[in-house]
Design an enzyme around this catalytic site. Structure first.
Site, PDB file in Angstrom:
ATOM      1  N   GLU A   1      63.649  20.389   3.414  1.00 59.56           N
ATOM      2  CA  GLU A   1      64.000  21.991   2.800  1.00 59.56           C
ATOM      3  C   GLU A   1      64.592  21.220   1.853  1.00 59.56           C
ATOM      4  OE1 GLU A   1      66.300  23.060   6.638  1.00 59.56           O
ATOM      5  OE2 GLU A   1      64.556  24.376   7.574  1.00 59.56           O
TER       6      GLU A   1
ATOM      7  N   ASP B   1      60.238  23.870  14.565  1.00 61.75           N
ATOM      8  CA  ASP B   1      62.377  24.114  14.778  1.00 61.75           C
ATOM      9  C   ASP B   1      62.941  24.317  15.645  1.00 61.75           C
ATOM     10  OD1 ASP B   1      64.349  23.661  13.939  1.00 61.75           O
ATOM     11  OD2 ASP B   1      63.531  24.982  12.593  1.00 61.75           O
TER      12      ASP B   1
ATOM     13  N   GLU C   1      65.385  15.291  18.960  1.00 65.70           N
ATOM     14  CA  GLU C   1      66.405  15.276  18.963  1.00 65.70           C
ATOM     15  C   GLU C   1      66.261  16.557  19.419  1.00 65.70           C
ATOM     16  OE1 GLU C   1      66.593  16.139  14.638  1.00 65.70           O
ATOM     17  OE2 GLU C   1      68.373  17.543  14.466  1.00 65.70           O
TER      18      GLU C   1
ATOM     19  N   GLU D   1      70.996  28.116  18.199  1.00 64.11           N
ATOM     20  CA  GLU D   1      70.602  28.631  16.764  1.00 64.11           C
ATOM     21  C   GLU D   1      69.460  29.742  16.798  1.00 64.11           C
ATOM     22  OE1 GLU D   1      68.786  25.841  13.677  1.00 64.11           O
ATOM     23  OE2 GLU D   1      67.888  27.727  12.515  1.00 64.11           O
TER      24      GLU D   1
HETATM   25  C1  GCV Z   1      70.343  20.892   8.835  1.00 60.96           C
HETATM   26  C2  GCV Z   1      66.829  24.339  10.415  1.00 60.96           C
HETATM   27  C3  GCV Z   1      67.781  25.175  10.535  1.00 60.96           C
HETATM   28  C4  GCV Z   1      68.741  24.434   9.588  1.00 60.96           C
HETATM   29  C5  GCV Z   1      68.651  23.453   9.967  1.00 60.96           C
HETATM   30  C6  GCV Z   1      67.292  22.637   9.464  1.00 60.96           C
HETATM   31  C7  GCV Z   1      67.088  21.036   9.959  1.00 60.96           C
HETATM   32  O1  GCV Z   1      66.008  24.787   9.437  1.00 60.96           O
HETATM   33  O2  GCV Z   1      67.894  26.198  10.472  1.00 60.96           O
HETATM   34  O3  GCV Z   1      69.928  24.672   9.348  1.00 60.96           O
HETATM   35  O4  GCV Z   1      70.134  21.820   8.249  1.00 60.96           O
HETATM   36  O5  GCV Z   1      66.365  23.284  10.354  1.00 60.96           O
HETATM   37  O6  GCV Z   1      66.945  20.897  11.276  1.00 60.96           O
HETATM   38  O7  GCV Z   1      67.494  19.531   8.840  1.00 60.96           O
END
Ligand code: GCV
Length: 729
Positions: free
Chosen positions: A288, A361, A383, A389
């Protein structure tokens, strides 16, 4: 006489007035005291599951003087609910049955080989005492490292945080100052964690600011570490791979470059000077938009090993995340396995790969990540996401334990039948140089820590499962409910130790918790559907969302692929072939829609709307029924919750009641949005037993995501929460 009379009348008047004033004053005093008592007892949820009330006297015998043992003694004295005057002995001594910080309890002893094990034993003893469980037990931790990952930014916001701002960082200007109030809160945090066996905290977001490695922030981390240490909690930091450039003014962050290696070695030496028992680094690299070794044509192993070598002399570890996916990948679900499997065995032995429970995710339901059953020479750690979320943030009542239990119990077949994810990660199948598990924290500055009363149960459940990955969610819910709500009826009118409380509060609320995860799967994305979320944030539905300028794997149509022919992502051998990442017989089972578990059907298959399921219903009808079931279940939760009113304080009763109302509304929105949208492709009628939509699709498309988001923001504000910025999809 007259005068006297007058005088005496006046005196009488005065006396009466004084008496009245006295009476009034007394009444006022009583009223004030009453108010004070009421205010003092106004339930704000801050005490979590640690409600030390009405301790009986107890004699604690102990020779050891280690700080954790002294803490154990005072916990026992302050929390003893056994018979008054009993004696309990604390024994700091190894036992062949005990592993790591494991403990052995009898009704009159608490034994462990380590001081922190004694403290864990004390908490377990008190928990068992309060929840009427057997007091004779031997318990060893499933994982050596049981860690909370805080996605806390240094400006005090929390990525995907729904419980207010960070408890560690305030804002850029005074983020490094430490107050007595900070220390008090961190002590409470440490105690709560220790009480459930958590022994590590990553203090900052995996999307890490390089600033965390400046001397001022390292000093602050040291202050935090000093408070957490007595409770056995190690401190870890997330680091930004590009720090040597951004902080050290180097031209590169290439992990094989001598200057870069030297920079990290110096930085790590600086950290250990301040925090001698520092745990190590958590790294999100080439994920990302974060920098990583691939930017220099190096591998994940090159990157992780550079840190590992520098941390090794101090006993530190690297938790290297496998959460990677590229915009041009045809199936995002395959990428972690594809990128990491070739490096199995190539990582140093103080590296552990941190893998999200599912391949995409943290969705409401995913099959387990194939990496769990695959890597044999490299330790892998699960994890989980405690913050919700994708599962209704701090609004929806969702007990995540059942989801984690499902993942931990999933059979990978790595070494034949019974090779569960739990066993593949806790060292039972392969000896792992490190065993660990992480949960993304849901903690913030909200008085009740988690933004909602029931979200505390998820923090509790994570700790309990990290300690014992065999526990059942039913047991965890039972313990949490008893510890959190017993004796909380208004004015103590209903005692918790009678059958009435058990039958009318404990049993129905536990049932609700245990059903809650399936409910959210049903009303959000059943039958293996995933990532149907709205664009901004991951709260409301947005199955239609696919603007041209947004990368496809950040849009729901990439995942559901609904068209006139059917719905679902074809991951079979004819499709993306993600099935081949699983061991047999799973690969074969997943590959065939007839043997694929229906819970994962549309995860692995693109099927016609009229495809017939095991119960004879068509796929379309079944989809409609699942959405309906989800809505009906949360409507039932509302009724169940109203019934328990006599058994709980007004504050928590009303808070949960109000959140349930919003959950019901949102479940309806999800159902209508998804069914009306998919109906455009299926063109099939709604089955007779399914309630008709109450919203227009056009209305939902237009209010969503903005209105959903603003409703959410309003709701958060009224609950003293701060919505966090969302940096990614
Ligand atoms: C911390 C997803 C979440 C992001 C998060 C990412 C990750 O994409 O939306 O907010 O970033 O996972 O676990 O690194």
């Amino acid at each position: 006489m007259q005068f006297l009379n007058l005088k005496s009348h006046a005196m009488n008047n005065k006396q009466t007035n004084r008496a009245h004033r006295f009476k009034f004053g007394k009444a006022l005093l009583i009223l004030t005291l009453l108010c004070l008592v009421l205010v003092a007892h106004a339930e704000d949820g801050h005490e979590l599951w640690l409600r030390d009330k009405k301790a009986n006297p107890v004699i604690v015998k102990c020779d050891a003087k280690a700080p954790a043992v002294l803490l154990a003694c005072s916990e026992i004295k302050n929390g003893w609910t056994g018979k008054a005057g009993e004696t309990i002995r604390i024994i700091l001594k190894a036992d062949p049955m005990l592993k790591g910080d494991g403990y052995k309890l009898t009704p009159s002893t608490i034994q462990s080989a380590t001081p922190i094990g004694v403290l864990y034993g004390a908490y377990e003893f008190l928990r068992r005492q309060k929840t009427d469980q057997e007091l004779t037990v031997i318990s060893n931790p499933s994982y050596e490292r049981r860690i909370l990952d805080h996605w806390d930014n240094l400006n005090g916001t929390i990525e995907r945080g729904y419980a207010g701002k960070s408890i560690f960082w305030r804002n850029e200007k005074d983020s490094v100052t430490v107050t007595e109030a900070d220390r008090k809160l961190w002590t409470e945090y440490a105690r709560a964690n220790a009480s459930i066996g958590i022994n590590g905290s990553v203090l900052n977001n995996v999307n890490a600011s390089p600033q965390i490695l400046t001397p001022a922030y390292i000093k602050k981390a040291k202050e935090i570490a000093n408070v957490l240490r007595p409770y056995g909690i190690k401190t870890y930091l997330s680091v930004n791979f590009a720090s040597p450039i951004k902080l050290g003014n180097l031209k590169t962050a290439d992990p094989l470059n001598g200057e870069v290696i030297a920079w990290w070695k110096n930085k790590i030496a600086e950290i250990y000077r301040e925090i001698p028992d520092f745990g190590g680094f958590l790294v999100k690299a080439n994920s990302e938009g974060q920098a990583g070794p691939q930017d220099y044509h190096r591998t994940h192993a090159d990157g992780a090993n550079m840190f590992a070598d520098a941390l090794k002399p101090y006993g530190g570890i690297v938790m290297w995340r496998a959460f990677v996916y590229n915009a041009n990948e045809k199936d995002r679900a395959k990428q972690a396995y594809t990128e990491f499997m070739p490096f199995d065995g190539k990582f140093r032995n103080n590296v552990i790969i941190q893998v999200k429970n599912g391949p995409v995710d943290f969705q409401p339901r995913e099959p387990f990540s194939a990496l769990f059953g695959a890597m044999k020479k490299t330790p892998v750690m699960p994890e989980f996401q405690i913050t919700k979320e994708y599962l209704g943030e701090n609004i929806h009542l969702v007990f995540l334990s059942t989801m984690w239990e499902e993942v931990l119990k999933s059979d990978t077949y790595q070494q034949g039948k019974g090779s569960t994810v739990a066993k593949c990660t806790d060292g039972s199948i392969y000896r792992q140089s490190i065993t660990a598990i992480a949960g993304v924290s849901n903690i913030g500055l909200d008085t009740n820590w988690c933004g909602s009363d029931f979200d505390q149960a998820n923090w509790f459940a994570f700790g309990r499962l990290a300690w014992n990955n065999n526990l059942s969610s039913a047991q965890i819910a039972d313990e949490w409910l008893k510890l959190t709500f017993a004796n909380s009826s208004p004015a103590g009118s209903v005692a918790c130790d009678n059958g009435q409380w058990t039958n009318l509060f404990l049993i129905p609320v536990k049932k609700m918790m245990l059903e809650s995860r399936e409910a959210v799967v049903n009303y959000e994305m059943p039958l293996g559907l995933h990532h149907l979320f709205s664009a901004f944030g991951h709260y409301g539905p947005g199955p239609w969302y696919a603007p041209k300028n947004v990368r496809m794997d950040w849009t729901p149509p990439y995942y559901h692929k609904a068209d006139a022919n059917g719905i679902g992502f074809d991951r079979t051998s004819n499709g993306s072939d993600a099935v081949s990442q699983y061991h047999q017989p799973l690969a074969e089972q997943f590959n065939d829609p007839k043997t694929c578990p229906e819970t994962f059907l549309l995860w692995f298959h693109h099927l016609p709307w009229t495809y017939q399921l095991k119960n004879g219903r068509t796929l379309w009808d079944a989809l409609c029924s699942h959405y309906q079931d989800g809505v009906v279940t949360v409507r039932e939760f509302q009724k169940q919750w109203d019934n328990i009113r006599p058994y709980i304080d007004r504050e928590r009763f009303e808070a949960v009641q109000s959140k349930l109302r919003k959950q019901c509304h949102d479940a309806q929105v999800y159902k209508d949005a998804c069914l009306l949208y998919f109906h455009q492709s299926s063109k099939l009628p709604f089955p007779p037993d399914v309630e008709r939509p109450i919203y227009e699709l056009s209305y939902l498309e237009n209010i969503n995501p903005l209105t959903m988001e603003s409703i959410q923001a309003m709701f958060n504000r009224s609950n003293r929460n701060n919505a966090s910025p969302q940096t990614t999809n």
